[in-house]
Design a protein around this motif. Structure first.
Motif, PDB file in Angstrom:
ATOM      1  N   PRO A  22       0.807  -1.228   0.000  1.00 12.81           N
ATOM      2  CA  PRO A  22       0.000   0.000   0.000  1.00 12.81           C
ATOM      3  C   PRO A  22       0.838   1.275   0.000  1.00 12.81           C
ATOM      4  O   PRO A  22       0.519   2.218  -0.718  1.00 12.81           O
ATOM      5  N   LEU A  58       0.995   4.119  -2.907  1.00 15.37           N
ATOM      6  CA  LEU A  58       0.723   5.522  -2.587  1.00 15.37           C
ATOM      7  C   LEU A  58       1.856   6.407  -3.120  1.00 15.37           C
ATOM      8  O   LEU A  58       1.612   7.480  -3.687  1.00 15.37           O
ATOM      9  N   GLY A  90      -7.998  10.231  19.545  1.00 14.48           N
ATOM     10  CA  GLY A  90      -8.003  11.673  19.317  1.00 14.48           C
ATOM     11  C   GLY A  90      -9.382  12.291  19.380  1.00 14.48           C
ATOM     12  O   GLY A  90      -9.548  13.399  19.904  1.00 14.48           O
ATOM     13  N   ALA A 150       1.339  13.972  13.179  1.00  8.15           N
ATOM     14  CA  ALA A 150       0.515  12.904  12.611  1.00  8.15           C
ATOM     15  C   ALA A 150      -0.934  12.962  13.067  1.00  8.15           C
ATOM     16  O   ALA A 150      -1.796  12.349  12.450  1.00  8.15           O
ATOM     17  N   PHE A 161      -4.719  13.290  13.803  1.00  8.51           N
ATOM     18  CA  PHE A 161      -5.791  13.527  12.842  1.00  8.51           C
ATOM     19  C   PHE A 161      -7.154  13.596  13.520  1.00  8.51           C
ATOM     20  O   PHE A 161      -7.925  14.533  13.278  1.00  8.51           O
ATOM     21  N   THR A 193       4.681  11.624   5.895  1.00  5.55           N
ATOM     22  CA  THR A 193       5.362  10.416   6.342  1.00  5.55           C
ATOM     23  C   THR A 193       6.864  10.638   6.441  1.00  5.55           C
ATOM     24  O   THR A 193       7.500  10.209   7.413  1.00  5.55           O
ATOM     25  N   THR A 231       7.591  12.592   9.728  1.00  7.59           N
ATOM     26  CA  THR A 231       7.512  11.854  10.998  1.00  7.59           C
ATOM     27  C   THR A 231       8.537  10.730  11.056  1.00  7.59           C
ATOM     28  O   THR A 231       9.186  10.531  12.077  1.00  7.59           O
ATOM     29  N   VAL A 232       8.686   9.999   9.948  1.00  5.77           N
ATOM     30  CA  VAL A 232       9.611   8.863   9.960  1.00  5.77           C
ATOM     31  C   VAL A 232      11.051   9.346  10.127  1.00  5.77           C
ATOM     32  O   VAL A 232      11.823   8.770  10.892  1.00  5.77           O
ATOM     33  N   PRO A 250       4.951   1.048  11.716  1.00  8.19           N
ATOM     34  CA  PRO A 250       3.556   1.512  11.818  1.00  8.19           C
ATOM     35  C   PRO A 250       3.337   2.546  12.919  1.00  8.19           C
ATOM     36  O   PRO A 250       2.337   3.250  12.905  1.00  8.19           O
ATOM     37  N   ILE A 253       4.626   5.955  11.085  1.00  6.57           N
ATOM     38  CA  ILE A 253       3.844   6.479   9.965  1.00  6.57           C
ATOM     39  C   ILE A 253       2.493   6.950  10.475  1.00  6.57           C
ATOM     40  O   ILE A 253       1.828   6.238  11.214  1.00  6.57           O
ATOM     41  N   PRO A 254       2.086   8.166  10.090  1.00  5.59           N
ATOM     42  CA  PRO A 254       0.788   8.665  10.556  1.00  5.59           C
ATOM     43  C   PRO A 254      -0.349   7.707  10.194  1.00  5.59           C
ATOM     44  O   PRO A 254      -0.373   7.144   9.104  1.00  5.59           O
ATOM     45  N   ILE A 292      -3.364   8.273   9.411  1.00  9.11           N
ATOM     46  CA  ILE A 292      -4.143   8.683   8.245  1.00  9.11           C
ATOM     47  C   ILE A 292      -3.474   8.187   6.951  1.00  9.11           C
ATOM     48  O   ILE A 292      -4.149   7.776   6.012  1.00  9.11           O
ATOM     49  N   VAL A 293      -2.135   8.165   6.941  1.00  7.68           N
ATOM     50  CA  VAL A 293      -1.423   7.701   5.741  1.00  7.68           C
ATOM     51  C   VAL A 293      -1.639   6.201   5.561  1.00  7.68           C
ATOM     52  O   VAL A 293      -1.924   5.731   4.450  1.00  7.68           O
ATOM     53  N   VAL A 319      -5.257   5.705   4.333  1.00  5.35           N
ATOM     54  CA  VAL A 319      -5.421   6.035   2.910  1.00  5.35           C
ATOM     55  C   VAL A 319      -4.750   4.973   2.043  1.00  5.35           C
ATOM     56  O   VAL A 319      -5.327   4.507   1.052  1.00  5.35           O
ATOM     57  N   ALA A 320      -3.540   4.578   2.428  1.00  6.10           N
ATOM     58  CA  ALA A 320      -2.801   3.601   1.632  1.00  6.10           C
ATOM     59  C   ALA A 320      -3.546   2.272   1.572  1.00  6.10           C
ATOM     60  O   ALA A 320      -3.667   1.657   0.500  1.00  6.10           O
ATOM     61  N   VAL A 327      -6.803   1.642   2.070  1.00  5.56           N
ATOM     62  CA  VAL A 327      -8.074   1.693   1.347  1.00  5.56           C
ATOM     63  C   VAL A 327      -7.815   1.831  -0.149  1.00  5.56           C
ATOM     64  O   VAL A 327      -8.566   1.325  -0.979  1.00  5.56           O
ATOM     65  N   PHE A 351      -8.789   5.153  15.601  1.00  9.17           N
ATOM     66  CA  PHE A 351      -9.723   5.933  14.799  1.00  9.17           C
ATOM     67  C   PHE A 351      -9.206   6.198  13.391  1.00  9.17           C
ATOM     68  O   PHE A 351      -9.917   6.005  12.408  1.00  9.17           O
ATOM     69  N   ASN A 352      -7.928   6.604  13.289  1.00 12.18           N
ATOM     70  CA  ASN A 352      -7.423   7.134  12.020  1.00 12.18           C
ATOM     71  C   ASN A 352      -7.493   6.140  10.871  1.00 12.18           C
ATOM     72  O   ASN A 352      -7.898   6.495   9.764  1.00 12.18           O
ATOM     73  N   PHE A 412     -11.274   4.985  10.204  1.00  8.54           N
ATOM     74  CA  PHE A 412     -12.074   6.033   9.590  1.00  8.54           C
ATOM     75  C   PHE A 412     -12.066   5.933   8.069  1.00  8.54           C
ATOM     76  O   PHE A 412     -13.031   6.308   7.412  1.00  8.54           O
ATOM     77  N   PHE A 413     -10.975   5.408   7.515  1.00 10.93           N
ATOM     78  CA  PHE A 413     -10.889   5.315   6.057  1.00 10.93           C
ATOM     79  C   PHE A 413     -11.386   3.983   5.520  1.00 10.93           C
ATOM     80  O   PHE A 413     -11.712   3.884   4.347  1.00 10.93           O
ATOM     81  N   ASN A 459      -0.735   6.657  17.565  1.00  8.76           N
ATOM     82  CA  ASN A 459      -1.096   7.920  16.953  1.00  8.76           C
ATOM     83  C   ASN A 459      -2.515   8.286  17.334  1.00  8.76           C
ATOM     84  O   ASN A 459      -3.341   7.416  17.564  1.00  8.76           O
ATOM     85  N   VAL A 460      -2.779   9.578  17.433  1.00 16.13           N
ATOM     86  CA  VAL A 460      -4.124   9.992  17.827  1.00 16.13           C
ATOM     87  C   VAL A 460      -4.850  10.623  16.651  1.00 16.13           C
ATOM     88  O   VAL A 460      -4.239  11.066  15.713  1.00 16.13           O
TER      89      VAL A 460
END
Lengths: 290, 277
Positions: free
Chosen positions: A42, A46, A121, A229, A231, A270, A273-274, B113, B116-117, B119-120, B123-124, B126, B215-216, B219-220, B276-277
């Motif tokens: 994935p 991306l 969050g 990060a 959200f 990414t 943060t990474v 993991p 990496i955010p 949300i990313v 998205v990736a 999905v 959640f993040n 959510f996707f 992550n939040v």
């Protein structure tokens, strides 16, 4: 004495290799598959997607060329840096308090500070809304005192609401990650410094700080990357009010259905943060998360 | 440090120390106040326009409207933790126990993991698995949510397991077991696991709590039929009344606090990590 008979099992082999030696590897295959299929592929797709534009690196250029996108990136940095600074200062106070003071109910205080770490969050956002929102306790209280409308004091759906929310989940993380390193500081040396006439601040600056510097660096890394990060909190508090990078990614992908542009922003986020987290590991050797 | 109580020597009141405690009290208030207010609103509704009598109707509403989400979230968390253990513990063991090329690199990759955010990752995933691929069709299913949660939580289980393994003298234990004739599997199951299981349990409860709150990514990848508790929270905060949203939030807080108290009981380390939040 009872004599035990030990039977040594025959070694099973595959092509000359003992199965015993292969087993750990076989057992690790599901893990490798999980990461390759659901993280590696994935993310690679991306990455690939983010280059699909008319011009070379078009979506990446746009992040810096389009005002809204650039502002979102800067806003993310601004909030993360501000919240990190606030959390580190307050977290140092708390960590000091926890590391040095023995009192009844200390475990309870530790529990209180550490349980918001596992809050999602969106829950943190709600916690901020009930305190700082229009129906929240603080604006209601201030309205009661001043006679003005509560809306005047409701700051939650703004930059400051976001700062409060981010601090709420960053502060406990930062505090808990610094406690154990402060516990390791030799108090005898501190006392020696004090008895030689150093003030509390001087002792902290010249004796304690050098020892706990790596822990502070780790906390800074953790706080900054978590803020960049984040959200869920932002989605509830700042959607449509404050543009930050994660919200922009969400808007571009879900609102405008522009996956390629969103992918480019996701890649940039990414990388930030990474590289912060692995940069820390490279410089200080330890893990941010342990 | 020899510091006596503030009240006993008021004349030379130590302003530095006073400020120090003031900050600590302020921080504790900042953390506790929102939680108290959420609980308060869950019984009284919003405080606007005077107080009504405390009632449980908000809880009734929150539970009856979101029972499916609560149950689904717990089911997902249970499966996530089971898979985390089955997949993560052997991988952690391999990474600690064996020498091989790129060992350091692979060990570092296990925390990816977390870095990496969410949300990313959402998205990736999905984008790649939302539509059928390689004959695998998991788009819009509970499975894709579970996979997201496993990715999100497994680094915690691996980290805890690796740390616990390094803290025990597993080589000696292993050599003894092997020299007595036990094979690898028997050694692993009967000797290694019993020695590290408190770490695994602590990691698992942490993973359970994180999965409940994830959640993040969810959510996707979720669909309205597969609404998890945090997604329901998000919806509730936007549409439900203050009282009902607070009741739902209170239920979640109670679940999390209960779980974390167990972690505190079985592990001295307590909770330091968070996703992550």
């Amino acid at each position: 004495m009872i004599e035990r008979v030990i039977t040594i099992p025959e070694q099973v082999t595959v092509r000359g290799k003992r199965v015993d030696d292969l087993l750990p590897w076989i057992l690790s295959v599901p893990f490798a598959l999980l990461f390759v299929l659901f993280l590696g592929i994935p993310l690679y797709r991306l990455f690939e997607l983010s280059f699909q534009s008319e011009t070379f690196l078009g979506h990446y250029v746009n992040i810096f060329a389009v005002g809204r996108y650039r502002n979102a990136l800067f806003m993310s940095f601004a909030i993360s840096i501000l919240v990190t600074a606030v959390s580190i200062v307050l977290g140092l106070f708390m960590a000091y308090f926890l590391a040095r003071r023995e009192f009844t109910g200390k475990r309870l205080v530790v529990a209180i500070i550490s349980f918001p770490i596992s809050f999602p969050g969106v829950l943190v956002a709600w916690a901020m809304i009930v305190v700082l929102g229009r129906t929240g306790v603080l604006p209601q209280f201030l309205a009661f005192l001043s006679g003005e409308s509560a809306s005047t004091f409701a700051i939650v759906f703004s930059f400051w609401g976001l700062v409060a929310g981010y601090t709420y989940f960053t502060l406990p993380r930062v505090t808990m990650s610094m406690v154990s390193s402060i516990e390791k500081v030799d108090q005898n040396i501190e006392e020696a410094a004090r008895s030689l006439g150093a003030s509390r601040l001087q002792t902290f600056r010249h004796v304690t700080l050098p020892v706990i510097a790596p822990a502070i660096a780790s906390a800074v890394t953790l706080a900054f990357s978590v803020c960049m990060a984040a959200f869920g909190t932002a989605l509830l508090i700042a959607s449509g009010v404050v543009d930050i990078l994660p919200l922009m990614i969400f808007n571009v992908i879900m609102g405008q259905q522009d996956y390629a542009a969103g992918a480019a922003m996701a890649v940039v986020l990414t990388i930030i943060t990474v590289s912060v987290i692995y940069g820390y590991r490279r410089k200080f050797g330890g893990s941010v998360y342990a | 440090m020899p510091e006596s109580g503030l009240g006993s020597r008021l004349p030379d009141l130590d302003y530095g120390l006073f400020a120090f405690y003031l900050v600590c009290v302020a921080v504790l208030t900042f953390i506790l106040l929102p939680v108290f207010v959420v609980f308060f609103y869950s019984f009284f509704g919003s405080a606007v326009g005077g107080l009504s009598r405390p009632t449980l109707e908000f809880y009734e509403g929150a539970i009856s409207n979101n029972l499916d989400a609560i149950i689904l979230s717990i089911q997902i968390a249970v499966i996530t933790v089971i898979v985390d253990i089955i997949v993560g513990v052997p991988a952690a063991y391999t990474l600690v126990r064996y020498e091989f090329p790129f060992k350091r690199l692979l060990t570092e990759l296990t925390i990816l993991p977390m870095a990496i955010p969410g949300i990313v990752i959402g998205v990736a995933i999905v984008r790649s698995w939302g539509a059928p691929r390689f004959g695998i069709d998991i788009g819009g299913t509970v499975e894709i949510i579970i996979i997201g949660h496993i990715l999100f939580t497994i680094p915690f289980v691996i980290q805890v397991t690796m740390a616990t393994l390094e803290s025990i003298d597993y080589r000696r234990l292993e050599e003894s077991a092997r020299s007595l004739g036990a094979g690898w599997l028997r050694t692993f199951v009967y000797v290694i696991i019993p020695n590290i299981y408190s770490g695994i349990i602590a990691g698992s409860i942490m993973a359970f709590a994180l999965s409940l709150g994830e959640f993040n990514i969810s959510f996707f990848v979720y669909t309205p039929q597969n609404t998890t508790l945090p997604i329901a929270l998000f919806g509730g905060f936007r549409t439900a009344t203050v009282g009902e949203a607070s009741a739902l939030a209170s239920i979640f807080i109670l679940l999390i606090v209960g779980l974390l108290l167990i972690v505190q009981l079985i592990s001295d380390e307590g909770v330091k990590l968070g996703g992550n939040v």
